[in-house]
Design a protein around this motif. Structure first.
Motif, mmCIF file in Angstrom:
data_model
loop_
_atom_site.group_PDB
_atom_site.id
_atom_site.type_symbol
_atom_site.label_atom_id
_atom_site.label_comp_id
_atom_site.label_asym_id
_atom_site.label_seq_id
_atom_site.Cartn_x
_atom_site.Cartn_y
_atom_site.Cartn_z
ATOM 1 N N THR A 9 0.824 -1.209 0.000
ATOM 2 C CA THR A 9 0.000 0.000 0.000
ATOM 3 C C THR A 9 0.857 1.257 0.000
ATOM 4 O O THR A 9 0.612 2.201 -0.765
ATOM 5 N N LEU A 10 1.873 1.291 0.847
ATOM 6 C CA LEU A 10 2.740 2.466 0.903
ATOM 7 C C LEU A 10 3.499 2.660 -0.404
ATOM 8 O O LEU A 10 3.664 3.793 -0.874
ATOM 9 N N HIS A 12 2.505 1.699 -3.361
ATOM 10 C CA HIS A 12 1.544 2.161 -4.372
ATOM 11 C C HIS A 12 1.225 3.640 -4.188
ATOM 12 O O HIS A 12 1.185 4.406 -5.157
ATOM 13 N N LEU A 13 1.006 4.051 -2.936
ATOM 14 C CA LEU A 13 0.724 5.466 -2.681
ATOM 15 C C LEU A 13 1.921 6.345 -3.015
ATOM 16 O O LEU A 13 1.758 7.513 -3.373
ATOM 17 N N GLY A 14 3.111 5.795 -2.890
ATOM 18 C CA GLY A 14 4.304 6.555 -3.215
ATOM 19 C C GLY A 14 4.653 6.571 -4.684
ATOM 20 O O GLY A 14 5.666 7.157 -5.070
ATOM 21 N N CYS A 110 0.395 13.551 -0.770
ATOM 22 C CA CYS A 110 0.110 12.172 -0.355
ATOM 23 C C CYS A 110 1.254 11.243 -0.733
ATOM 24 O O CYS A 110 1.682 10.405 0.068
ATOM 25 N N ARG A 111 1.754 11.387 -1.940
ATOM 26 C CA ARG A 111 2.857 10.538 -2.390
ATOM 27 C C ARG A 111 4.116 10.792 -1.569
ATOM 28 O O ARG A 111 4.825 9.858 -1.188
ATOM 29 N N GLU A 113 4.297 11.949 1.569
ATOM 30 C CA GLU A 113 4.137 11.432 2.926
ATOM 31 C C GLU A 113 4.229 9.909 2.953
ATOM 32 O O GLU A 113 4.782 9.326 3.896
ATOM 33 N N ALA A 114 3.686 9.250 1.936
ATOM 34 C CA ALA A 114 3.780 7.787 1.879
ATOM 35 C C ALA A 114 5.230 7.341 1.760
ATOM 36 O O ALA A 114 5.655 6.371 2.409
ATOM 37 N N VAL A 117 6.983 7.721 5.159
ATOM 38 C CA VAL A 117 6.637 6.628 6.069
ATOM 39 C C VAL A 117 7.369 5.351 5.668
ATOM 40 O O VAL A 117 7.908 4.620 6.520
ATOM 41 N N LEU A 118 7.420 5.077 4.371
ATOM 42 C CA LEU A 118 8.092 3.865 3.900
ATOM 43 C C LEU A 118 9.586 3.911 4.224
ATOM 44 O O LEU A 118 10.174 2.895 4.628
#
Length: 418
Positions: A9-10, A12-14, A110-111, A113-114, A117-118
């Motif tokens: 998920t992370l 993909h969001l990134g 969003c990208r 921040e993802a 986090v990753l």
């Protein structure tokens, strides 16, 4: 507990697709086609709802207009063409553009921040590092970075992807080997050229502009992450004899690193960090490829010696002086530049002569012991009694090489040797 689905998920969001490259390309193409079709249909429907204007009596509307007038003539031609569709006004167009820009900004945030986090998860979790290797996260990340490099648009927002690439290659040895097999040094060197907008003149010479402004903080951070990743791959090449293709690649890289060493950055701390990572890579390259550092025309050189451009060597000397004055983490911060200057002096006679002139000038004040002096000579002599063996040996070896490795140039006065 870090799960595979969370990493998927992370990623993909990134903006990282963990599918195979062919599946990734086909899936993206189909998705883009569907989105385009939906947006076109929705846009045309909205336009029909907002902008259809019918003229109930075209003859009456156009009766008072001169047929020789261009607008009147156009309306006369449209009498039998049915309803007219008017284009959106300027205000409506600006509102639509601002909405699209806001959507793009939200997606970029969003990208970003993802990816942050990753990066944090990969850095702090050994299990996440292991699963990232098993899930082939490096392959998807590498394809995403190359796609961004090959696009015509300027590279923006790549910092956290580059940071993730550095973390993966720093923490997983098998990923370093994988990236090396993927010609990582070549691709990352091209990424450096793109970030810095380099232009080549001939051979291994770059076009430099002394009046160019310092590079921005964003570009500096991208360059630093690329340099760190190159070092992860290239540190194994130290003192290896490269073949012809590898030698050409390393000379090309050395020319780019020379440019980085002389680069002007937005802030002294940023420049210090960038030069530090540049020195780390130069100290890891084969010695036979470092001749590029001196193979530069002397017509615009600020420092020259024996007809050779010494700007690069002088920059290394100033860098060593700053690290000596700081006195922090000498083994980590100082030994790479000491080793680089030592090996360069062994290979290139002009470099040794220049460094000897700067570090070991003729003694004039015999009343001051060398270890009590604040010059480069005094600081290096003091390091010869350092508690860290590596630091002590590097400093002593540099002084020994500058003395032609036979002790003909005394560091101390004769009465001090007794």
């Amino acid at each position: 507990m870090v799960t595979d689905s969370a990493l998927f998920t992370l990623a993909h969001l990134g903006g990282i697709d963990l599918l195979q490259p062919c599946q990734q390309q086909d899936g993206m193409t189909e998705a883009q086609r569907d989105r385009t079709q939906r947006s076109d249909c929705q846009g045309s429907t909205d336009a029909d709802e907002r902008c259809d204007v019918s003229f109930s009596d075209p003859n009456k509307e156009a009766s008072g207009l001169d047929t020789n007038d261009c607008y009147g003539h156009r309306l006369k031609q449209r009498e039998n063409e049915g309803p007219l569709v008017l284009a959106p006004g300027k205000k409506d167009a600006r509102e639509e553009e601002s909405q699209e820009e806001r959507k793009e900004d939200d997606w970029d945030v969003c990208r970003k921040e993802a990816m942050k986090v990753l990066c944090n998860i990969i850095y702090n979790s050994p299990r996440a590092q292991e699963r990232a290797s098993a899930l082939r996260l490096l392959q998807g990340l590498w394809e995403s970075l190359k796609q961004g490099m090959w696009s015509r648009a300027p590279p923006t927002g790549q910092f956290y992807k580059l940071r993730l690439l550095f973390l993966l290659t720093a923490l997983r040895p098998e990923l370093r080997l994988q990236l090396q097999q993927e010609r990582g040094v070549l691709v990352l060197t091209q990424a450096l050229e793109q970030c810095l907008a380099l232009r080549w003149s001939e051979g291994h010479q770059l076009v430099t502009d002394g009046k160019a402004p310092p590079i921005s903080q964003e570009v500096s951070q991208d360059v630093i992450e690329i340099l760190k990743t190159i070092f992860n791959i290239a540190h194994r090449f130290y003192r290896q004899e490269p073949d012809e293709e590898e030698a050409a690649l390393y000379r090309h890289l050395a020319a780019v690193l020379r440019y980085c060493l002389l680069l002007s950055c937005d802030g002294p701390d940023t420049r210090e960090e960038l030069q530090g990572h540049t020195v780390n890579i130069l100290s890891a390259l084969p010695l036979t490829c470092l001749d590029v550092l001196l193979a530069v025309p002397v017509d615009q050189a600020s420092h020259k010696h024996e007809g050779i451009n010494m700007d690069c060597v002088h920059a290394l000397l100033l860098f060593m002086d700053r690290r000596l004055n700081r006195g922090l983490k000498l083994k980590e911060k100082l030994t790479p530049v000491l080793s680089l200057l030592t090996e360069s002096s062994r290979v290139h006679r002009e470099t040794r002569h220049y460094l000897r002139q700067k570090i070991l000038p003729p003694l004039r004040d015999v009343a001051v012991r060398p270890e009590q002096d604040n010059t480069l000579r005094g600081q290096l002599v003091r390091l010869m009694t350092h508690v860290d063996t590596d630091v002590k040996d590097c400093a002593a070896e540099l002084l020994f090489v500058l003395c032609k490795e036979n002790g003909t140039v005394p560091l101390l006065q004769p009465w001090e040797l007794q």
